[in-house]
Motif scaffolding. Structure first.
Motif, PDB file in Angstrom:
ATOM      1  N   SER A 128       0.814  -1.222   0.000  1.00 30.63           N
ATOM      2  CA  SER A 128       0.000   0.000   0.000  1.00 30.63           C
ATOM      3  C   SER A 128       0.846   1.270   0.000  1.00 30.63           C
ATOM      4  N   CYS A 149       0.885  -0.081  -4.437  1.00 27.05           N
ATOM      5  CA  CYS A 149      -0.168   0.689  -5.107  1.00 27.05           C
ATOM      6  C   CYS A 149       0.346   1.998  -5.701  1.00 27.05           C
ATOM      7  N   HIS A 181      -2.621   4.184 -11.253  1.00 28.69           N
ATOM      8  CA  HIS A 181      -2.985   4.909 -10.033  1.00 28.69           C
ATOM      9  C   HIS A 181      -1.789   5.378  -9.202  1.00 28.69           C
ATOM     10  N   ARG A 239      -4.240   6.519   2.187  1.00 25.79           N
ATOM     11  CA  ARG A 239      -5.689   6.578   1.924  1.00 25.79           C
ATOM     12  C   ARG A 239      -5.979   6.431   0.428  1.00 25.79           C
ATOM     13  N   HIS A 240      -5.059   6.925  -0.399  1.00 22.98           N
ATOM     14  CA  HIS A 240      -5.189   6.729  -1.841  1.00 22.98           C
ATOM     15  C   HIS A 240      -5.164   5.232  -2.167  1.00 22.98           C
ATOM     16  N   VAL A 253      -5.970   2.852  -0.126  1.00 20.70           N
ATOM     17  CA  VAL A 253      -7.222   2.281   0.407  1.00 20.70           C
ATOM     18  C   VAL A 253      -8.331   2.397  -0.638  1.00 20.70           C
ATOM     19  N   ARG A 254      -8.424   3.562  -1.276  1.00 21.41           N
ATOM     20  CA  ARG A 254      -9.490   3.785  -2.266  1.00 21.41           C
ATOM     21  C   ARG A 254      -9.314   2.923  -3.509  1.00 21.41           C
ATOM     22  N   VAL A 255      -8.118   2.955  -4.099  1.00 22.52           N
ATOM     23  CA  VAL A 255      -7.951   2.299  -5.400  1.00 22.52           C
ATOM     24  C   VAL A 255      -7.852   0.783  -5.295  1.00 22.52           C
ATOM     25  N   SER A 256      -7.544   0.278  -4.104  1.00 20.71           N
ATOM     26  CA  SER A 256      -7.474  -1.179  -3.933  1.00 20.71           C
ATOM     27  C   SER A 256      -8.619  -1.732  -3.094  1.00 20.71           C
ATOM     28  N   GLY A 257      -9.411  -0.849  -2.491  1.00 21.91           N
ATOM     29  CA  GLY A 257     -10.506  -1.334  -1.665  1.00 21.91           C
ATOM     30  C   GLY A 257     -10.032  -2.117  -0.454  1.00 21.91           C
ATOM     31  N   HIS A 284      -6.067  14.603  -0.656  1.00 19.48           N
ATOM     32  CA  HIS A 284      -5.993  13.616  -1.732  1.00 19.48           C
ATOM     33  C   HIS A 284      -4.639  13.717  -2.417  1.00 19.48           C
ATOM     34  N   HIS A 325      -8.984   4.869   8.052  1.00 21.68           N
ATOM     35  CA  HIS A 325     -10.321   4.258   8.112  1.00 21.68           C
ATOM     36  C   HIS A 325     -10.306   2.788   7.698  1.00 21.68           C
TER      37      HIS A 325
END
Length: 431
Positions: free
Chosen positions: A9, A224, A230, A314-315, A317-321, A354, A404
């Motif tokens: 990550s 990531c 990404h 956090r980026h 987290v978003r792009v990899s779920g 972001h 989160h």
């Protein structure tokens, strides 16, 4: 059915190999879905550090299958060298499987990797392993796949077609001598015959295992932030290390993935050129680098070091779920009076949360830090959260709350037994 994807990550080198090895204990199959031999991972096996590049870390479990998926670019010469290395160290390789659809890295890919890097004004910092050129040929549809390599006539035809293109570029652009068919064919066809016994339709193999309700673990290479879509483009790898890459790189539908574990260090590191907002150029960076042995497995290059960047995290987290977070290297902070964590960037006077795509904007980003108290205690023998000093527990909680995502494991050393489990991820995957 239960399946878990493990992703880096950050910018790679987060300790994915160790976490993969740790979770492999309860897996039936471990699948590598992206990258090539440009990324290494270190596993401690029978008290000895083992360095792997292509072979999945599940190879150390003879009762499990270690699978190289179709999304991997395979240098057969490197692969055979790695198999010999494993056998020399008394590790059986009968449980290896290689996708017949995986692309092959040829000698001209490695040659072009170096030549093309010389032409660039913005050096990417490539490992010159031929990864990018191999993926280029894949998309240009002139690549050679494992299925082609192991078939004598098909390989001859495909190699002739590829050399017809490559030699024109070599001669006209780089003023180099053409590559002769005979310089490659016999050697690489023999490599194909050596690995032929491992080759199969791995997509069917994996999906059959999932249908049989077996545990399947997917692992990517790099991290990531090095993803070609990404990450910090163009300072990225040539594949998709994010969790979505497991679907295309292993041949499984996204509905077949249950959990996504993101691996991170308690700080940040990266190898090669590219943006790094929290990078440190001081004694703190030197201390972390030496304490944590932050040098590339493949290149030996010293890694760049910085404070933990939760904007980048956090980026990821978003792009990899990401559904779970595994945090490594917490022990490196023992003896620190204070520890900083980047929670936002300041861009042109405004705080943002972001990660900008525009590199010019990213260069102007200044990290906004939250300073947390450190601890003096040696935590390398801690087994639970309760064993940790209060400030170490607070650090873990702050990170999890800030991105989160709940913590799945935390590690207080590089060895497998230093990884402490907070929940059974396989039971979560079965729900």
């Amino acid at each position: 059915m239960s399946s878990i994807v493990i992703v880096g990550s950050q910018w790679g080198d987060e300790g994915k190999g160790k976490i993969t090895d740790f979770l492999s204990q309860n897996a039936d199959m471990i699948v590598r879905y992206s990258g090539g031999d440009n990324a290494g991972h270190t596993i401690v096996y029978n008290g000895k550090k083992m360095h792997l590049q292509l072979v999945p870390s599940g190879i150390f479990y003879p009762d499990k299958l270690a699978v190289i998926g179709n999304g991997v670019v395979v240098n057969p010469k490197s692969l055979i060298h790695e198999l010999h290395y494993l056998k020399k160290n008394h590790v059986k390789t009968d449980n290896l499987r290689i996708s017949d659809r995986a692309q092959v890295i040829m000698p001209y890919h490695i040659l072009f990797d170096g030549l093309q890097e010389q032409l660039k004004t913005n050096k990417i910092g490539t490992t010159k392993k031929g990864i990018g050129p191999a993926y280029m040929d894949k998309l240009e549809r002139i690549g050679i796949r494992i299925a082609d390599l192991i078939d004598k006539d098909t390989f001859a035809t495909k190699l002739e077609q590829a050399l017809a293109v490559k030699n024109k570029i070599l001669m006209r652009v780089f003023k180099r001598k053409p590559i002769q068919f005979s310089d490659i064919y016999d050697e690489y066809y023999q490599y194909g015959q050596e690995i032929k016994k491992y080759v199969t339709d791995t997509s069917k193999l994996i999906n059959d295992a999932l249908d049989q309700k077996k545990h399947v673990l997917f692992e990517g290479a790099q991290g990531c932030m090095l993803d070609v879509d990404h990450g910090t483009y163009p300072y990225v790898t040539s594949s998709n290390p994010i969790a979505g890459g497991a679907s295309t790189g292993a041949g499984v539908g996204p509905t077949r993935i249950n959990e996504v574990v993101g691996v991170a260090k308690a700080y940040t590191s990266r190898v090669g050129a590219g943006p790094f907002p929290t990078e440190l150029h001081n004694e703190i960076a030197h201390h972390i680098r030496v304490t944590a042995h932050e040098f590339g497995v493949v290149t030996g290059r010293p890694r760049r070091i910085g404070w933990l960047d939760t904007v980048a995290l956090r980026h990821a987290v978003r792009v990899s779920g990401l559904t779970q977070l595994s945090l490594n290297c917490l022990d490196v902070f023992s003896g620190f009076k204070t520890i900083k964590v980047c929670t936002e960037y300041k861009l042109d006077g405004q705080n943002i949360d972001h990660y900008p795509a525009n590199l010019a904007q990213l260069e102007r980003c200044k990290p906004v830090y939250k300073e947390l108290p450190g601890w003096d205690e040696d935590i390398s023998n801690c087994k639970t959260l309760e064993d940790l000093p209060k400030n170490a527990r607070n650090y873990l909680k702050f990170v999890a709350d800030n991105v989160h995502v709940p913590l799945d494991t935390f590690a207080v050393g590089p060895e497998r037994e230093k990884t402490n489990v907070l929940k059974d991820i396989w039971k979560l995957a079965e729900k």
